[in-house]
Design an enzyme around this catalytic site. Structure first.
Site, PDB file in Angstrom:
ATOM      1  N   SER A  82       5.216  -2.028   5.943  1.00 40.05           N
ATOM      2  CA  SER A  82       4.161  -2.231   5.329  1.00 40.05           C
ATOM      3  C   SER A  82       2.728  -2.533   6.002  1.00 40.05           C
ATOM      4  O   SER A  82       1.811  -2.551   5.325  1.00 40.05           O
ATOM      5  CB  SER A  82       4.421  -3.366   4.321  1.00 40.05           C
ATOM      6  OG  SER A  82       5.041  -2.951   3.158  1.00 40.05           O
ATOM      7  N   LYS A  85       0.341   0.032   5.719  1.00 41.37           N
ATOM      8  CA  LYS A  85      -0.608   0.051   4.330  1.00 41.37           C
ATOM      9  C   LYS A  85      -2.030  -0.270   4.665  1.00 41.37           C
ATOM     10  O   LYS A  85      -2.904   0.510   4.106  1.00 41.37           O
ATOM     11  CB  LYS A  85       0.097  -0.883   3.355  1.00 41.37           C
ATOM     12  CG  LYS A  85       1.470  -0.576   2.650  1.00 41.37           C
ATOM     13  CD  LYS A  85       1.949  -1.492   1.951  1.00 41.37           C
ATOM     14  CE  LYS A  85       3.273  -0.987   1.620  1.00 41.37           C
ATOM     15  NZ  LYS A  85       4.152  -1.877   0.902  1.00 41.37           N
ATOM     16  N   TYR A 207       4.959   8.391   2.616  1.00 37.26           N
ATOM     17  CA  TYR A 207       4.856   6.916   2.790  1.00 37.26           C
ATOM     18  C   TYR A 207       6.093   6.499   3.554  1.00 37.26           C
ATOM     19  O   TYR A 207       6.040   5.575   4.175  1.00 37.26           O
ATOM     20  CB  TYR A 207       4.916   6.567   1.185  1.00 37.26           C
ATOM     21  CG  TYR A 207       5.335   5.167   0.753  1.00 37.26           C
ATOM     22  CD1 TYR A 207       4.405   4.253   1.387  1.00 37.26           C
ATOM     23  CD2 TYR A 207       6.531   4.518   0.541  1.00 37.26           C
ATOM     24  CE1 TYR A 207       4.613   2.890   1.368  1.00 37.26           C
ATOM     25  CE2 TYR A 207       6.844   3.262   0.275  1.00 37.26           C
ATOM     26  CZ  TYR A 207       5.983   2.225   0.793  1.00 37.26           C
ATOM     27  OH  TYR A 207       6.357   1.059   0.819  1.00 37.26           O
ATOM     28  N   TYR A 259       1.282 -10.410   0.386  1.00 34.23           N
ATOM     29  CA  TYR A 259       1.995 -10.169  -0.990  1.00 34.23           C
ATOM     30  C   TYR A 259       1.804 -11.410  -1.986  1.00 34.23           C
ATOM     31  O   TYR A 259       0.608 -12.051  -1.939  1.00 34.23           O
ATOM     32  CB  TYR A 259       3.452  -9.927  -0.898  1.00 34.23           C
ATOM     33  CG  TYR A 259       3.819  -8.864   0.182  1.00 34.23           C
ATOM     34  CD1 TYR A 259       3.341  -7.589   0.239  1.00 34.23           C
ATOM     35  CD2 TYR A 259       4.615  -9.120   1.115  1.00 34.23           C
ATOM     36  CE1 TYR A 259       3.654  -6.592   1.148  1.00 34.23           C
ATOM     37  CE2 TYR A 259       4.905  -8.256   2.131  1.00 34.23           C
ATOM     38  CZ  TYR A 259       4.540  -6.945   2.007  1.00 34.23           C
ATOM     39  OH  TYR A 259       4.756  -6.094   2.890  1.00 34.23           O
ATOM     40  N   VAL A 277       8.637  -5.441   6.195  1.00 37.22           N
ATOM     41  CA  VAL A 277      10.103  -5.961   6.340  1.00 37.22           C
ATOM     42  C   VAL A 277      10.475  -5.601   7.443  1.00 37.22           C
ATOM     43  O   VAL A 277      11.858  -5.826   7.433  1.00 37.22           O
ATOM     44  CB  VAL A 277      10.773  -5.380   5.088  1.00 37.22           C
ATOM     45  CG1 VAL A 277      10.415  -5.828   3.442  1.00 37.22           C
ATOM     46  CG2 VAL A 277      10.470  -3.956   4.895  1.00 37.22           C
TER      47      VAL A 277
HETATM   48  N1  GLN Z   1       9.327   0.796   3.424  1.00 35.74           N
HETATM   49  C1  GLN Z   1       9.131  -0.435   2.549  1.00 35.74           C
HETATM   50  C2  GLN Z   1       9.288  -0.250   0.927  1.00 35.74           C
HETATM   51  O1  GLN Z   1       8.696   0.482   0.681  1.00 35.74           O
HETATM   52  C3  GLN Z   1       8.091  -1.361   2.982  1.00 35.74           C
HETATM   53  C4  GLN Z   1       8.114  -2.559   2.336  1.00 35.74           C
HETATM   54  C5  GLN Z   1       7.516  -3.711   3.133  1.00 35.74           C
HETATM   55  O2  GLN Z   1       7.251  -3.701   4.507  1.00 35.74           O
HETATM   56  N2  GLN Z   1       7.259  -4.854   2.476  1.00 35.74           N
HETATM   57  O3  GLN Z   1      10.112  -1.112   0.478  1.00 35.74           O
END
Ligand code: GLN
Length: 340
Positions: A82, A85, A207, A259, A277
């Site tokens: 993430s 992002k 993505y 988050y 993650v």
């Molecule tokens: N690729 C992961 C997902 O879409 C990314 C989530 C994350 O890093 N929080 O669930």
């Protein structure tokens, strides 16, 4: 990449360490302090991520002057997840402008987990680009604006931000593509809401690939320093992001990057940041440094446990919190207003 030891940093805290050597010893100190910490668990909802080595632990700081200091496994590769992002959001701002970007995604903290299947009821758009729904909206707009070459452009941009050619962990990509049903559901929700008008599978390809880009803690530090340095990579001197995109990205990282842990983070650490993650966390001190930390065990919100502890330690040790009591504020404005 230099590792000169004489450069003075511009810490805002009068009693804080002032040189790279001192930053490095602070990194070493926190590495030793938290090395034995086994709290949390590696992400296992993406099968390939469950296989990572949980004990790896690395930290890096890159300065606006292009200096790098590290501790531990700062060269260990992991998937960016993430953290991507923040960078695709900046990319869309540069490629499509604010109006088009904010027609696709908001900038409000959601207070929900990162994978929530939800839109902001007021706008019928994702709350912000730092949660999955928002990032898939951004990927959708990038795919629509840039066409089939969209991911190659993403990879090239991330590589320029990191100052070296990055690649994709194909196993993680395939694993997530295979099992990413929630994200697929979000993709269809967004297409139904006319956030983008291209096939959902094409969007998810961008993505899932952007999440599977392989980086190290050192790469994250340099990518963070590129944001800190107004969009110019401080090592290669390449112009990577526009200043408006950097400003908006850092703002949203500050309010939404961690988050449902974002408010606690803003209060405790006081820096724009983004977690993934895969175990990475990136934090930015505007006009000064980028911080990259990697440790795969996560807390319930999906943030790296040791990564968080290190960021708290560095923020305290170096006086980095944006609203630290010792922060003298903007000397520029003071000079303009002739305040004493
Ligand atoms: N690729 C992961 C997902 O879409 C990314 C989530 C994350 O890093 N929080 O669930």
């Amino acid at each position: 990449m230099k590792t000169t030891q004489a450069v003075q940093t511009t810490s805002t805290n009068g009693s804080a360490p002032q040189s790279l050597i001192e930053i490095e010893s602070l990194l070493q100190e926190h590495y030793a302090l938290y090395k034995g910490n086994q709290d949390g668990a590696v992400a296992n909802y993406i099968p390939e991520l469950a296989k990572v080595e949980p004990d790896e632990f690395g930290m890096a700081v890159a300065t606006q002057a292009g200096e790098i200091v590290t501790a531990g496994d700062a060269k260990a590769p992991f998937t960016i997840q993430s953290i991507s992002k923040a960078y695709t959001f900046a990319m869309l701002l540069d490629e499509a402008g604010r109006e088009e970007t904010y027609a696709a995604v908001g900038v409000q903290p959601s207070g929900d987990p990162f994978n929530a299947i939800t839109l902001d009821a007021r706008t019928n758009r994702p709350f912000n680009p730092m949660v999955n729904a928002g990032a898939i909206a951004v990927a959708g707009r990038l795919r629509q604006v840039l066409g089939a070459g969209a991911f190659d452009r993403v990879l090239d941009l991330f590589s320029r931000a990191a100052g070296r050619a990055l690649d994709v962990d194909e196993r993680v990509f395939e694993s997530e593509k295979e099992t990413g049903h929630r994200n697929r559901a979000i993709g269809h929700l967004l297409r139904a809401a006319e956030v983008f008008d291209v096939p959902v599978d094409d969007v998810l390809d961008v993505y899932f690939r952007q999440c599977s880009i392989r980086v190290t803690a050192t790469d994250l530090a340099v990518m963070g320093a590129t944001l800190a340095n107004l969009g110019i990579n401080p090592i290669t001197k390449q112009d990577v992001f526009g200043m408006d995109a950097v400003r908006d990205t850092l703002s949203v990282m500050f309010t939404c990057g961690m988050y449902d842990g974002a408010g606690d983070w803003a209060t405790r650490v006081g820096l724009p940041a983004k977690s993934g993650v895969g175990g990475g966390i990136i934090a930015v001190v505007n006009r000064q440094i980028g911080i990259g930390v990697f440790s795969p065990r996560l807390d319930e919100a999906g943030n790296s446990v040791r990564g968080k502890l290190c960021c708290i330690g560095l923020a305290d040790g170096l006086g980095l919190h944006a609203f630290d009591a010792t922060n003298p504020g903007s000397s520029f404005l003071r000079g303009m207003a002739k305040w004493d």
